[in-house]
Design a protein around this motif. Structure first.
Motif, mmCIF file in Angstrom:
data_model
loop_
_atom_site.group_PDB
_atom_site.id
_atom_site.type_symbol
_atom_site.label_atom_id
_atom_site.label_comp_id
_atom_site.label_asym_id
_atom_site.label_seq_id
_atom_site.Cartn_x
_atom_site.Cartn_y
_atom_site.Cartn_z
ATOM 1 N N THR A 134 -22.142 55.915 54.567
ATOM 2 C CA THR A 134 -21.880 55.235 53.298
ATOM 3 C C THR A 134 -21.895 53.710 53.456
ATOM 4 N N GLU A 135 -22.175 53.254 54.664
ATOM 5 C CA GLU A 135 -22.252 51.821 54.994
ATOM 6 C C GLU A 135 -20.958 51.081 54.647
ATOM 7 N N THR A 136 -19.839 51.722 54.943
ATOM 8 C CA THR A 136 -18.536 51.125 54.660
ATOM 9 C C THR A 136 -17.659 51.004 55.904
ATOM 10 N N LEU A 137 -18.209 51.310 57.070
ATOM 11 C CA LEU A 137 -17.411 51.312 58.304
ATOM 12 C C LEU A 137 -16.707 49.980 58.527
ATOM 13 N N TYR A 138 -17.456 48.905 58.555
ATOM 14 C CA TYR A 138 -16.874 47.601 58.881
ATOM 15 C C TYR A 138 -15.843 47.187 57.827
ATOM 16 N N GLU A 139 -16.208 47.289 56.563
ATOM 17 C CA GLU A 139 -15.320 46.847 55.492
ATOM 18 C C GLU A 139 -14.018 47.652 55.464
ATOM 19 N N ARG A 140 -14.132 48.967 55.485
ATOM 20 C CA ARG A 140 -12.931 49.795 55.385
ATOM 21 C C ARG A 140 -12.075 49.720 56.656
ATOM 22 N N THR A 141 -12.711 49.577 57.804
ATOM 23 C CA THR A 141 -11.941 49.463 59.037
ATOM 24 C C THR A 141 -11.145 48.158 59.042
ATOM 25 N N LYS A 142 -11.789 47.060 58.656
ATOM 26 C CA LYS A 142 -11.088 45.775 58.597
ATOM 27 C C LYS A 142 -9.958 45.810 57.576
ATOM 28 N N LEU A 143 -10.173 46.500 56.467
ATOM 29 C CA LEU A 143 -9.186 46.543 55.399
ATOM 30 C C LEU A 143 -8.015 47.472 55.713
ATOM 31 N N PHE A 144 -8.290 48.629 56.293
ATOM 32 C CA PHE A 144 -7.259 49.658 56.439
ATOM 33 C C PHE A 144 -6.750 49.868 57.864
#
Length: 189
Positions: A134-144
């Motif tokens: 879903t191409e959200t690894l970096y964003e969601r990892t940094k956020l959560f």
């Protein structure tokens, strides 16, 4: 499925999961949602939520009312409180904790499905694949995950093992240094 252990060891069975019905429902829900058919997508999500709900006169463990709220001895049905509807991704629903980039209904739906997959499949080793596809690894990892201080954008792809690169040929010939560098995933050269 299960398979027998080798004859030289003790007799027994080792179980392996081939498919999980809950994941099948989530795959169907995501597929319908990506097509824009959110009503059908939620039909699949709500099958899982109905299964997870407490039903009328069903005993609830003390942790339910002690930590999640409620009243001791309450035996009411909880499905209506769990049932998902389009407001969970047509608005910036606080319960879903969407990242700042989730500004459209389509992007919030993807994050909703990632949250739903977390609720249903927690600890089943699907998470990295879900976040990468879903191409959200970096964003969601940094956020959560505040402990993941070393994550960088290149982490969305894993490095190709050097042994695989060395064993790969082009037209029957070993690859040149430049071809090997091109073969490696970006950022891992």
């Amino acid at each position: 499925y299960s398979r027998r252990t080798p004859a030289r060891t003790k007799t027994g069975l080792r179980n392996g999961i081939l498919a999980r019905l809950g994941e099948t429902y989530l795959i169907a829900a995501e597929a319908y949602g990506r097509l824009g058919n959110y009503t059908k997508a939620l039909d699949y999500v709500n099958v899982l939520r109905k299964r997870a709900a407490y039903h009328l006169n069903e005993f609830k463990n003390p942790q339910t009312w002690m930590f999640d709220g409620g009243t001791k001895g309450d035996v009411s049905d909880t499905y209506n409180n769990l049932k998902a509807d389009e407001t969970l991704f047509s608005t910036n629903a606080p319960s879903e904790n969407y990242p700042p980039s989730a500004t459209t209904e389509a992007s919030r739906f993807i994050h909703f499905m990632l949250n739903e997959r977390t609720r249903e499949l927690c600890g089943e080793f699907y998470r990295w694949e879900d976040l990468v596809r879903t191409e959200t690894l970096y964003e969601r990892t940094k956020l959560f995950n505040k402990d993941a201080v070393n994550i960088v954008p290149k982490d969305k792809l894993r490095p190709v093992p050097q042994t695989q690169i060395n064993a790969t040929t082009v037209n029957g010939q070993p690859m040149t240094a430049a071809q090997k560098a091109d073969y490696q995933n970006p950022g891992w050269q």
